[in-house]
Design a protein around this motif. Structure first.
Motif, PDB file in Angstrom:
ATOM      1  N   ALA A 370      -7.423  -0.214  -2.527  1.00  0.00           N
ATOM      2  CA  ALA A 370      -5.957  -0.147  -2.532  1.00  0.00           C
ATOM      3  C   ALA A 370      -5.359  -1.336  -1.782  1.00  0.00           C
ATOM      4  CB  ALA A 370      -5.491   1.170  -1.903  1.00  0.00           C
ATOM      5  N   ASP A 371      -5.906  -1.640  -0.609  1.00  0.00           N
ATOM      6  CA  ASP A 371      -5.396  -2.778   0.157  1.00  0.00           C
ATOM      7  C   ASP A 371      -5.591  -4.086  -0.602  1.00  0.00           C
ATOM      8  OD1 ASP A 371      -4.711  -4.341   2.726  1.00  0.00           O
ATOM      9  OD2 ASP A 371      -6.733  -5.040   2.236  1.00  0.00           O
ATOM     10  N   ALA A 372      -6.794  -4.282  -1.157  1.00  0.00           N
ATOM     11  CA  ALA A 372      -7.076  -5.533  -1.860  1.00  0.00           C
ATOM     12  C   ALA A 372      -6.181  -5.695  -3.085  1.00  0.00           C
ATOM     13  CB  ALA A 372      -8.548  -5.576  -2.265  1.00  0.00           C
ATOM     14  N   LEU A 373      -5.944  -4.602  -3.816  1.00  0.00           N
ATOM     15  CA  LEU A 373      -5.095  -4.685  -5.002  1.00  0.00           C
ATOM     16  C   LEU A 373      -3.644  -4.972  -4.609  1.00  0.00           C
ATOM     17  CD1 LEU A 373      -4.595  -4.504  -8.002  1.00  0.00           C
ATOM     18  CD2 LEU A 373      -4.684  -1.998  -7.832  1.00  0.00           C
ATOM     19  N   GLY A 374      -3.165  -4.313  -3.566  1.00  0.00           N
ATOM     20  CA  GLY A 374      -1.809  -4.592  -3.111  1.00  0.00           C
ATOM     21  C   GLY A 374      -1.634  -6.042  -2.686  1.00  0.00           C
ATOM     22  N   TRP A 375      -2.614  -6.565  -1.960  1.00  0.00           N
ATOM     23  CA  TRP A 375      -2.523  -7.953  -1.492  1.00  0.00           C
ATOM     24  C   TRP A 375      -2.609  -8.935  -2.661  1.00  0.00           C
ATOM     25  CZ3 TRP A 375      -0.491 -10.260   2.343  1.00  0.00           C
ATOM     26  CH2 TRP A 375      -0.877 -11.539   2.749  1.00  0.00           C
ATOM     27  N   TYR A 389       0.485   0.372  -3.110  1.00  0.00           N
ATOM     28  CA  TYR A 389      -0.936   0.269  -2.775  1.00  0.00           C
ATOM     29  C   TYR A 389      -1.123  -0.021  -1.294  1.00  0.00           C
ATOM     30  CZ  TYR A 389      -1.655   0.251  -7.796  1.00  0.00           C
ATOM     31  OH  TYR A 389      -1.665   0.606  -9.119  1.00  0.00           O
ATOM     32  N   ALA A 390      -0.277  -0.882  -0.744  1.00  0.00           N
ATOM     33  CA  ALA A 390      -0.365  -1.175   0.686  1.00  0.00           C
ATOM     34  C   ALA A 390      -0.058   0.072   1.504  1.00  0.00           C
ATOM     35  CB  ALA A 390       0.603  -2.301   1.044  1.00  0.00           C
ATOM     36  N   ARG A 391       0.908   0.866   1.053  1.00  0.00           N
ATOM     37  CA  ARG A 391       1.204   2.118   1.757  1.00  0.00           C
ATOM     38  C   ARG A 391       0.014   3.067   1.691  1.00  0.00           C
ATOM     39  NH1 ARG A 391       7.359   2.841  -0.577  1.00  0.00           N
ATOM     40  NH2 ARG A 391       8.440   1.750   1.115  1.00  0.00           N
TER      41      ARG A 391
END
Length: 550
Positions: A370-375, A389-391
């Motif tokens: 989720a973090d990698a996709l948001g970034w 995704y970051a949330r």
């Protein structure tokens, strides 16, 4: 950009969970069902003894066990139990040495065992080996299938639960991972169970509880290899709390117990870099890559070189990363996460988005994905799509400086000044030196945001719209102005790109990548759903209440 420790799930990750504690060696109650003699005293016997308790054997002992079973099976090819032992030993060797070709051998041996004694007739050991293999390759859905099959057939077989913990964590099902951990501790005492529990508590954000369990695991470890692994885990937890000196106090004794212990070398390199001892850090990264050539370690070493202005050395590490990930892929290993992290900050973020969308579609919905996709979405100019995704990454429990920084920068891009300030500051509180490249960028971003307005921000939890309820002071952008920009992003936009669209090794994505999606790119994935397995992140107030256990 990924320097902060993961799980090892490795690290990775994906593999991250397996690397955090190498896959347990599941040996049948009596070695060799076809009349195989008990192992003579020595390395093989020590490996078997360690395996029965779930502890790690040393690599020489593991090699002796593999050689012993290979010799036995040449004369007794219909011994299904020994094929299961051999296959699972190959998995262990692959995880701990980085020899991903061992996974191909493991699959053949385990399938041979299942051919002689099918799963439906009680071949539990081969099923557990297949589950460990699937986790090592990053195929968490398959690992869940194998683990649940064993659990449903023999629910008191404790070795099923480490497989399930890793599988559920890789899929982002942290509730089920917690239940599997509780069942493991009910069935099994000792360092292996405590080590797994420490990782589950870490993922919940219960950092003090995780450290307490990790200390207990060190005390109860029964072999030098197991104690070194437990000490490395304790050091990782200290590093994530932003305590590099305390982390060194765990890595150093681990390396005295097992010289060349790769997780401890890599962990010590992170801590030394945070303390400004960069020459020693680079030395340790080199030794870690020699012992265990993981793409993750190459990425970390490359980013440290890049932070020192040594772009040629950084390029060498990034090329090693790509070569190792490509080779591992030919052996069935899923390297999408580490490749996407590399591409997001050093290559094509559009390519990273495609990789990570494919992972999400497979059900690989961990906080790391989720973090990698948001970034990656943010780096392609799609900050609004990135924020859910970051949330999700930051509100599931895990307290990660990297995740907090990513979320803060996404909010900053959206003009949500208050939440951006809060999350970037949180990243620096959690670990002031979480990355040699991004920690300095976080400090610059926080300075650019300035102080909050008098009377406090109006939108503390980032639920509002518009500018986030407050306007930066001290020379930062005012409400309605474009969000403050990172100086390095402007500099990166001026750097040339190599033919074919790939960035020069020292450069982050181009200005075109930062502005928005490339023409012809696919539509973005839907935000995380709120179904039972893909539950939307808890509200900020719920997260705050959970913090009482942290």
């Amino acid at each position: 950009m990924k320097t902060e420790r993961v799980p090892q799930i490795v690290l990775g990750v994906g593999a991250g969970a397996v690397l955090a504690g190498a896959a347990a060696l599941f040996v049948p109650g009596s070695l060799g069902g076809g009349g195989a003699p008990a192992p003579a005293p020595g390395a093989v016997a020590r490996a078997v003894s360690a395996a029965h308790t779930g502890a790690q054997a040393s690599l020489p002992e593991l090699a002796a066990l593999i050689g012993d079973r290979e010799t036995w099976l040449r004369a007794h090819p219909r011994d299904d139990a020994s094929w299961a032992v051999l296959g699972t030993a190959y998995v262990e060797r692959g995880v701990r040495s980085g020899d991903t070709a061992s996974y191909v051998r493991a699959e053949k041996a385990l399938k041979r065992s299942l051919g002689l004694l099918p799963a439906g007739k009680g071949n539990v050991d081969a099923q557990l080996g297949m589950g460990a293999l699937a986790n090592a390759r990053g195929d968490f859905a398959a690992a869940r299938k194998w683990g649940e099959a064993v659990r449903n057939h023999t629910p008191r077989r404790w070795q099923a639960y480490p497989v399930l913990i890793d599988a559920y964590s890789g899929l982002g099902d942290y509730v089920s991972a917690g239940r599997a951990m509780e069942r493991l501790r009910a069935l099994r005492a000792g360092a292996p169970a405590l080590s797994r529990a420490a990782l589950v508590y870490r993922d919940k954000g219960w950092r003090e509880d995780a450290s307490a369990l990790a200390y207990d695991a060190v005390a109860l470890a029964t072999t030098p290899a197991e104690k070194a692994a437990c000490l490395a885990r304790l050091g990782d937890l200290a590093w994530e709390r932003g305590e590099p000196a305390e982390a060194l106090a765990s890595y150093d004794p681990a390396l005295r117990l097992v010289p060349g212990h790769a997780p401890s070398l890599a962990g010590r390199a992170r801590a030394l870099a945070a303390l400004g001892r960069t020459d020693e850090a680079l030395r340790d990264y080199g030794a870690a890559l020699e012992a265990l050539p993981l793409p993750q370690y190459a990425l970390e070493a490359g980013e440290l070189y890049e932070s020192l202005g040594l772009d040629g050395d950084a390029h060498t590490q990034y090329e090693m990363l790509r070569a190792r990930a490509t080779e591992a892929g030919t052996h069935g290993v899923n390297g999408a996460l580490v490749l996407a992290r590399y591409e997001t900050d050093h290559g094509s973020p559009h390519s990273a988005v495609r990789r990570l969308r494919a992972e999400w579609a497979k059900g690989h919905r961990s906080v790391h994905v989720a973090d990698a996709l948001g970034w990656a979405l943010y780096r392609t100019g799609r900050a609004e799509e990135a924020l859910p995704y970051a949330r999700r990454a930051t509100e599931q429990g895990l307290r990660s400086a990297l995740f907090a920084y990513h979320r803060g920068q996404i909010e900053r891009e959206l003009g949500q000044w208050g939440p951006a300030r809060r999350h970037i500051a949180e990243a620096l509180r959690l670990n002031p030196d979480f990355s040699p490249l991004l920690a300095p960028a976080a400090r610059r971003a926080l300075a650019a945001l300035g102080e909050p307005p008098e009377g406090g921000p109006k939108d503390v939890y980032g639920s509002g719209s518009g500018s986030g309820g407050d306007t930066p002071r001290s020379g930062a952008s005012r409400a309605g102005s474009p969000p403050p920009r990172d100086p390095e992003r402007q500099e990166q936009a001026r750097k040339p790109r190599r033919p074919g669209g790939a960035a020069a090794p020292s450069a982050s994505p181009s200005a075109a990548d930062a502005r928005g999606p490339a023409s012809g790119s696919a539509s973005a994935p839907a935000p995380p759903s709120a179904s039972a397995h893909e539950a939307a992140p808890a509200s900020a107030s719920a997260s705050a209440s959970a913090g009482s256990r942290r």
